[in-house]
Design an enzyme around this catalytic site. Structure first.
Site: not given
Ligand code: NDP
Length: 304
Positions: A55, A99, A122
């Site tokens: 990422k 995460q 997200d």
């Protein structure tokens, strides 16, 4: 004899990252704005470390700022929440990603819901889940979870207008199955969500013009579960034993069998997987635009 087209998610993702890079360059040129993505990782889960590294690399390649926060596994929930609040207030940060999975003693949902919904790239915040449920037909969606968003882009590039299609989504998780079903409904598909309690799953799958598998069971969906001419999106990533003591990745669909029946199918690896980070970058650029009152580009609506 195989006849299905293999949908090249890797190539589509590269093209989407290119479009994000063009947008980022224009934001810098026209508005003096550089979108920034903060990624927070707690602990040393090796798979999570690989995801975060990728990422970070792809964020920088797109011309955005990347802020990596690697916290020790013993980090308390309060300390994590304090970092999230700090990132919420930081004007250089336009997207925040924590995460998952987090260590067991930390409440994942409490942390996600502490993120400013407008920076929740997200798309997991309860406000963004609600926005997706209630978005008006034909209008810009909110920040949408990256994996189902990637699946939708691949489907629209393959099929075009999805309205009236019978879609079956196997899996009902908050991060893939449920938002996938909402996105397909938004596109005017007739949607069925199947799960572990669904009766006669093969018969349900056989009704699908669009079949999305997000289960986490290697090759569970067999060739004769697929309607001839269907488009199959395989979200599953399963590591299984291969010859010579090695391992390999397979999806939730028996790809070789499905290829003989379907019109098109995503491979594993190289299908949905690469789309997830590309959509994260698109969401970050979109979030930066919205936070500065700039009309975001149509990453979601334009196919190739
Ligand atoms: P979850 O484990 O959260 O959800 C799995 C879903 O599958 C559940 O709804 C479950 O039903 C259903 N299910 C399990 N067994 C069966 C069965 N025998 N028949 C029908 N349905 C079943 O998984 P995720 O949604 O997080 O992920 C799904 C897959 O996608 C995994 O392989 C994961 O690795 C992959 N993935 C890939 C990503 C990518 O970037 N390509 C990103 C995210 C996930 P129930 O609710 O009844 O238990």
């Amino acid at each position: 004899m195989s006849k299905a087209k293999i949908i090249d998610g890797k190539a589509f993702a590269a093209e989407l990252r290119g479009r994000v890079g063009d947008t980022v360059a224009a934001l810098g040129r026209d508005h003096g704005l550089t979108p920034g993505l903060a990624v927070v990782l707690v602990g040393k889960n090796p798979a999570s470390h690989i995801y975060v590294r990728n990422k970070n690399k792809q964020t920088l390649e797109a011309g955005m700022n990347s802020f990596e926060h690697n916290l020790p596994v013993e980090t308390s929930q309060d300390a994590l929440l304090a970092l999230v609040r700090q990132l919420n207030d930081d004007p250089k940060v336009h997207g925040i990603l924590v995460q998952l999975p987090l260590p067991d003693r930390i409440d994942d949902q409490a942390v996600i819901n502490a993120i400013d919904p407008d920076k929740d790239v997200d798309g997991f915040h309860v406000i963004n889940a609600g926005r997706l449920m209630t978005v008006a037909k034909g209008s810009q969606p909110p920040l949408v979870p990256c994996t189902p968003l990637g699946c939708l882009m691949l489907l629209k590039a393959e099929i075009g207008d999805l309205s009236g299609q019978r879609a079956v989504v196997v899996g009902r998780s908050n991060i893939v199955g449920k938002p996938m079903a909402q996105l397909l409904l938004q596109e005017s598909c007739t949607v069925t969500i199947a799960h572990s309690r669904t009766r006669d799953l093969p018969a349900v799958c056989r009704e699908a013009d669009i079949l999305v598998a997000a289960v986490g069971r290697p090759k569970m969906i067999e060739g004769d579960w697929i309607k001839p001419g269907a488009v199959v999106i395989d979200v599953g990533i399963n590591r299984i034993e291969a010859e010579g003591g090695k391992t390999k990745l397979v999806g939730d669909v028996d790809t070789e069998a499905a290829k003989r029946v379907a019109a098109a199918i995503t491979p594993v690896p190289g299908g949905v997987g690469p789309m997830t980070i590309a959509c994260l970058l698109a969401n970050t650029a979109t979030a930066a635009c919205r936070q500065h009152g700039i009309e975001p580009p149509g990453f979601y609506t334009k196919g190739r």
